[in-house]
Design an enzyme around this catalytic site. Structure first.
Site, mmCIF file in Angstrom:
data_model
loop_
_atom_site.group_PDB
_atom_site.id
_atom_site.type_symbol
_atom_site.label_atom_id
_atom_site.label_comp_id
_atom_site.label_asym_id
_atom_site.label_seq_id
_atom_site.Cartn_x
_atom_site.Cartn_y
_atom_site.Cartn_z
ATOM 1 N N ARG A 83 -23.202 7.997 -41.203
ATOM 2 C CA ARG A 83 -23.616 9.033 -42.160
ATOM 3 C C ARG A 83 -23.338 8.545 -43.584
ATOM 4 O O ARG A 83 -22.222 8.101 -43.870
ATOM 5 C CB ARG A 83 -22.814 10.294 -41.864
ATOM 6 C CG ARG A 83 -23.243 11.498 -42.623
ATOM 7 C CD ARG A 83 -22.355 12.691 -42.248
ATOM 8 N NE ARG A 83 -22.624 13.229 -40.923
ATOM 9 C CZ ARG A 83 -21.797 14.060 -40.275
ATOM 10 N NH1 ARG A 83 -20.661 14.442 -40.837
ATOM 11 N NH2 ARG A 83 -22.106 14.526 -39.075
ATOM 12 N N ARG A 152 -15.262 15.867 -47.217
ATOM 13 C CA ARG A 152 -16.586 15.329 -46.859
ATOM 14 C C ARG A 152 -17.531 15.322 -48.067
ATOM 15 O O ARG A 152 -17.179 15.728 -49.163
ATOM 16 C CB ARG A 152 -17.197 16.186 -45.754
ATOM 17 C CG ARG A 152 -16.328 16.341 -44.512
ATOM 18 C CD ARG A 152 -16.288 15.045 -43.749
ATOM 19 N NE ARG A 152 -15.679 15.192 -42.428
ATOM 20 C CZ ARG A 152 -16.316 15.576 -41.324
ATOM 21 N NH1 ARG A 152 -17.577 15.941 -41.356
ATOM 22 N NH2 ARG A 152 -15.682 15.622 -40.169
ATOM 23 N N LYS A 214 -11.376 18.307 -40.925
ATOM 24 C CA LYS A 214 -12.344 18.089 -42.010
ATOM 25 C C LYS A 214 -12.203 19.145 -43.099
ATOM 26 O O LYS A 214 -11.720 20.268 -42.840
ATOM 27 C CB LYS A 214 -13.759 18.128 -41.444
ATOM 28 C CG LYS A 214 -14.120 19.447 -40.793
ATOM 29 C CD LYS A 214 -15.535 19.454 -40.228
ATOM 30 C CE LYS A 214 -15.650 18.847 -38.869
ATOM 31 N NZ LYS A 214 -16.948 19.028 -38.201
ATOM 32 N N LYS A 216 -14.548 20.769 -46.355
ATOM 33 C CA LYS A 216 -15.885 20.756 -46.970
ATOM 34 C C LYS A 216 -15.893 21.512 -48.291
ATOM 35 O O LYS A 216 -15.304 22.592 -48.392
ATOM 36 C CB LYS A 216 -16.888 21.379 -46.006
ATOM 37 C CG LYS A 216 -17.020 20.564 -44.736
ATOM 38 C CD LYS A 216 -18.054 21.127 -43.807
ATOM 39 C CE LYS A 216 -18.263 20.174 -42.634
ATOM 40 N NZ LYS A 216 -19.240 20.703 -41.680
ATOM 41 N N CYS A 435 -30.147 21.559 -35.714
ATOM 42 C CA CYS A 435 -29.233 20.408 -35.682
ATOM 43 C C CYS A 435 -29.812 19.331 -34.752
ATOM 44 O O CYS A 435 -30.735 19.609 -33.994
ATOM 45 C CB CYS A 435 -27.854 20.863 -35.200
ATOM 46 S SG CYS A 435 -27.818 21.195 -33.426
ATOM 47 N N CYS A 441 -26.200 13.977 -29.821
ATOM 48 C CA CYS A 441 -24.921 14.663 -30.013
ATOM 49 C C CYS A 441 -24.180 14.857 -28.702
ATOM 50 O O CYS A 441 -24.688 15.506 -27.780
ATOM 51 C CB CYS A 441 -25.126 16.012 -30.695
ATOM 52 S SG CYS A 441 -23.551 16.832 -30.932
ATOM 53 N N CYS A 480 -24.989 23.998 -29.854
ATOM 54 C CA CYS A 480 -23.671 24.426 -29.377
ATOM 55 C C CYS A 480 -23.045 25.322 -30.446
ATOM 56 O O CYS A 480 -23.612 25.484 -31.528
ATOM 57 C CB CYS A 480 -22.795 23.212 -29.050
ATOM 58 S SG CYS A 480 -21.908 22.544 -30.467
ATOM 59 N N CYS A 484 -23.678 23.517 -36.756
ATOM 60 C CA CYS A 484 -24.032 22.475 -37.730
ATOM 61 C C CYS A 484 -25.259 22.834 -38.563
ATOM 62 O O CYS A 484 -25.403 22.344 -39.681
ATOM 63 C CB CYS A 484 -24.244 21.147 -37.030
ATOM 64 S SG CYS A 484 -22.748 20.532 -36.239
#
Ligand code: SRM
Ligand code: SF4
Length: 565
Positions: A83, A152, A214, A216, A435, A441, A480, A484
Site C-alpha cells: 500500500r 496511517r 492502527k 487513523k 472493499c 483479503c 466482513c 473497510c
C-alpha cells in the site's frame, strides 16, 4: 508548548499480546525480515508477516484457488499486497505513471484506489517485493507505515480548489503524515539497502512497542466530508472565518471495525471534544497519539483502538487526560457549519485558470477489463496532458491541472475506452463503495468488490419501481464486519456475515455524521433488493420534503422499519 509526557506513563499491561512482544523484540521493526525476503520460498514467517505490515505490506493468498489446490495436494498461492502512503491522495503525473508501470512489472496489472486515498498493488510475488518497494520509493513515495500499529495515511477533502482553505488542508495532511512516521530506519535498510549506522535508535513518539493498534487521522473541511472524518481515531476539522483559519475542532475516538459475536466491539463516531488554535495542530495531534499509546489495550487487539479508550473512560475523562498529555487546557469546540458532500466528479474549475476532471473508478480498481479500458485511458490522459491525479476516499480519481482547451479530446479518450462519464453514472453507482474482499483479503467472509455490480443492479431495479432512480443514496459493501468501505456510515451498509449472506444496515446519513443500525442479521446475496423494497416503497410515499433515505430510516427507527417488512 509542552510536549506530551514521556513513555514512563505507560502502565504495564497484565498480559501482552504476541504482537506486543514481537514489536518490543524486533529491533525496531527489523526482525529477520531482510533474511526472510532474501530466502527462497514464497512466504514469510508469522513474525515476518506481522512486521511487514509496518512497512506497508500484507502477505495474502489467492482465496479462489486455495480449496482446489488443497484438494490437488498443492500449497496456497501466496503473494503480497503493498500500500502506497499518499497524504490526501495527492500524486504528480510522473508518480502516477511510475506506479502504473510498476503494476505491470510486479503486480496484477491493476492499481487499487483505497477508501483512505492510497493505492494498493496486489499479487506481488515475494521475490519481486523488494524491487517493487524500491520502485515506489524511486518515485519519492513510500509504503512505510501504510499499515501497522502506527499513524496511517492521512486523508483530507480531495477537491483541488486553489484557495486558502484547500491549500491548508493539503499542507496539514502532508505535515502530519511526514511528522508522524516512525523514526526507525528499518524500512530503509530492508528495502532500500541503506547502510545501517549502528547508532542507537529512539522512537520519540511511539516508543519501543509503537501503538496498541492502527491510528487513523482525517482532516475535513465541513464543505466536503467525503472522507467521513468522524470515523477516524482523530478527525480534524479546520474552522475558518472567511479565508482566515481560526482553529481546529478535534473529533476523538472514531473507528468502524467490529467483531461478530463480540458485543464489546462496535463502530463509533468520534466525539468532537475540543479545539486548538491554528499553530497547535502538530503538538495536539501528538498528544492524541500519546493518549492511544498510553491507554490503548495491549492485551486484546480486538479492543485496542482509541475508540474503546474514549468509550470506556467517557468524554470528560478523555478531554482532561488529553489536556494533561498536551500540557495545557484545551478550548471548547468552535462553532462550525454542518457537513456537506459536494459533487466533484466531472469537470470543475480549480480557481487558478486550470480544471480538474473527476472520473469514477468502480471499487477503486483501475484496470483494463473487457471493453472498458480505464487504465489505458487514465495513463494516456496523465501522460499526454500532464494531469496530476488525486485519489478520493470514495475510491475515485480526480485528474487535476488540466487545460480546458483539451476537454473534448480528453472526454473522447474516455468515451473511446468505454469509461462511463460522471454525467451518465447512476446516482447509486456514483455513491457505492466496495472493499476488495475476495480473492485477496484473508478476512473476507463474502464477496464485495466482485459483487458490487450485481448487488447494485438489484437495488437499482427496486429504486426504479418506486421512482427513486435519481435519488442520492450511498451504499457501502464490505466482505466482513471490519468496515473497510465504511459500511456503518452512509445510507445503506451491506456487511459480509457468512458466505453468500450479508447483514443489512440502514439509517446512517449521507454526510457521515451518524452510524447506521442493523436491520437484518442475514440476508442472502440474491435477496438484498427484496429486503430493501418495503423500505424504499415507504420512503417514496412517506418521506418528508427533501428527506434523504438514511434520515428517513433513522426517523422511523428499527422497529417501525421491521413492521414494514
Ligand atoms: Fe481495512 C484490515 C483493506 C480501509 C478497517 N483492510 C484490512 C486488510 C488489510 C485485511 C487484513 O488485515 O488482512 C484489507 C486488505 C484487503 C486487500 O486485499 O487489499 C483491508 N481497508 C482496506 C482497503 C483497501 C479497503 C478499500 O476498499 O479501499 C482500505 C485501505 C485504506 C488505506 O489506504 O489505508 C481500508 N479499513 C479501512 C477502513 C476505512 C477508513 O479507514 O476510512 C476501515 C474502518 C475504519 C477503522 O479503521 O475502524 C478499515 N481494515 C479494517 C479493520 C478493522 C480494524 C478495527 O480496529 O476494527 C481491519 C482488520 C484489522 O485491522 O485487524 C482491516
Ligand atoms: Fe477484507 Fe473485511 Fe476489509 Fe473487506 S472489510 S477488505 S473483507 S477486512
Amino acid at each position: 508548548m509542552t510536549p506530551p509526557d514521556g513513555l514512563s506513563l505507560i502502565a504495564p499491561p497484565v498480559k501482552l499480546t504476541g504482537v506486543e512482544t514481537l514489536k518490543q523484540t524486533s529491533n525496531r521493526l527489523r526482525g529477520a525480515l531482510a533474511e526472510e525476503l532474501a530466502a527462497a520460498g514464497d512466504q514469510v514467517s508469522e513474525d515476518g508477516y506481522n512486521l511487514l505490515k509496518f512497512h506497508g505490506t500484507y502477505e495474502q493468498y489467492d482465496r479462489d484457488s486455495a480449496t482446489p489446490r488443497k484438494k490437488a495436494g498443492l500449497e496456497k498461492e501466496y503473494s503480497f499486497m503493498s500500500r502506497v502512503r499518499m497524504p490526501g491522495g495527492r500524486l504528480t503525473a510522473a508518480q502516477y505513471l511510475a506506479l502504473d508501470g510498476l503494476a505491470d512489472r510486479y503486480a496484477n496489472a491493476t492499481l487499487r484506489l483505497t477508501t483512505r486515498q492510497a493505492i494498493q498493488f496486489h499479487v506481488i510475488k515475494k521475490h519481486d517485493l523488494k524491487s517493487a518497494i524500491a520502485g515506489i520509493n524511486a518515485t519519492l513515495l513510500t509504503t512505510l507505515a501504510a499499515c501497522g500499529d502506527v499513524v496511517r495515511n492521512v486523508t483530507t477533502s480531495p477537491a483541488p480548489l486553489r484557495d486558502v482553505q484547500h491549500a491548508r488542508l493539503e499542507a496539514d495532511a502532508r505535515l502530519l503524515s511526514e511528522a508522524l512516521l516512525p523514526a526507525s530506519r528499518a524500512y530503509h535498510e530492508i528495502f532500500l539497502d541503506e547502510d545501517s549506522s549502528g547508532g542507537e535508535e529512539v522512537e520519540p513518539l511511539y516508543g519501543e512497542t509503537y501503538l496498541p493498534r492502527k491510528f487513523k487521522i482525517g482532516i475535513a473541511s465541513p464543505d466536503d466530508n467525503s472522507i467521513d472524518v468522524l470515523t477516524n481515531d482523530l478527525g480534524i476539522i479546520p474552522v475558518f472565518d472567511g479565508q482566515t483559519l481560526i482553529g481546529y475542532n478535534l473529533a476523538v475516538g472514531g473507528g468502524l471495525g467490529m467483531t461478530h459475536n463480540r458485543p464489546d466491539t462496535f463502530p463509533r463516531m468520534g466525539s468532537i471534544l475540543a479545539s486548538v488554535g491554528p499553530d497547535e495542530l502538530l503538538a495536539v495531534t501528538k498528544a492524541v497519539v500519546s493518549l492511544h499509546r498510553e491507554h490503548g489495550n495491549r492485551g486484546d487487539r480486538k479492543r485496542a483502538r482509541l475508540k474503546y479508550v474514549v468509550q470506556d473512560h467517557g468524554e470528560a475523562w478523555t478531554r482532561a487526560e488529553l489536556a494533561r498529555l498536551y500540557g495545557r487546557e484545551l478550548a471548547d469546540p468552535l462553532p462550525m457549519q454542518g457537513f456537506k458532500i459536494p459533487e466533484i466528479l466531472g469537470w470543475h474549475a480549480q480557481g487558478d485558470g486550470k480544471y480538474w476532471l473527476g472520473v469514477a473508478v468502480p471499487s477503486g480498481r483501475i484496470a483494463d477489463t473487457g471493453s472498458v479500458k480505464l487504465r489505458s485511458a487514465l495513463r494516456e490522459i496523465v501522460s499526454r496532458f500532464g494531469a496530476d491525479p488525486i485519489v478520493t476516499a470514495q475510491q475515485d480519481i480526480l485528474l487535476s491541472n488540466l487545460d480546458i482547451v483539451h476537454r473534448a479530446e480528453i472526454d473522447g479518450i474516455l468515451a473511446a475506452a468505454c469509461v462511463v462519464s460522471a454525467e451518465s453514472l447512476s446516482p447509486l453507482s456514483r455513491w457505492t463503495l466496495a472493499c476488495p474482499a475476495l480473492p485477496t483479503c484473508g478476512l473476507a467472509l463474502t464477496e464485495a468488490e466482485r459483487a458490487r455490480g450485481p448487488l447494485m443492479a438489484q437495488i437499482e431495479a427496486e429504486l426504479a419501481k418506486f421512482g427513486l432512480e435519481n435519488e442520492r443514496i450511498s451504499l457501502r459493501i464490505t466482505g466482513c464486519p471490519n468496515g473497510c468501505a465504511r459500511s456503518y456510515a452512509g445510507d445503506i451498509g451491506l456487511v459480509g456475515r457468512m458466505p453468500g449472506f450479508y447483514a443489512l444496515f440502514v439509517g446512517g446519513d449521507f454526510v457521515g455524521t451518524r452510524l447506521s443500525f442493523k436491520l437484518h442479521e442475514r440476508v442472502a446475496e440474491s435477496g438484498i433488493g427484496a429486503a430493501l423494497a418495503p423500505l424504499l416503497k415507504a420512503f417514496a410515499s412517506g418521506r418528508q420534503p427533501a428527506e434523504e433515505f438514511g434520515n428517513f430510516c433513522q426517523r422511523l427507527g428499527r422497529d417501525a422499519l421491521l413492521e414494514l417488512v
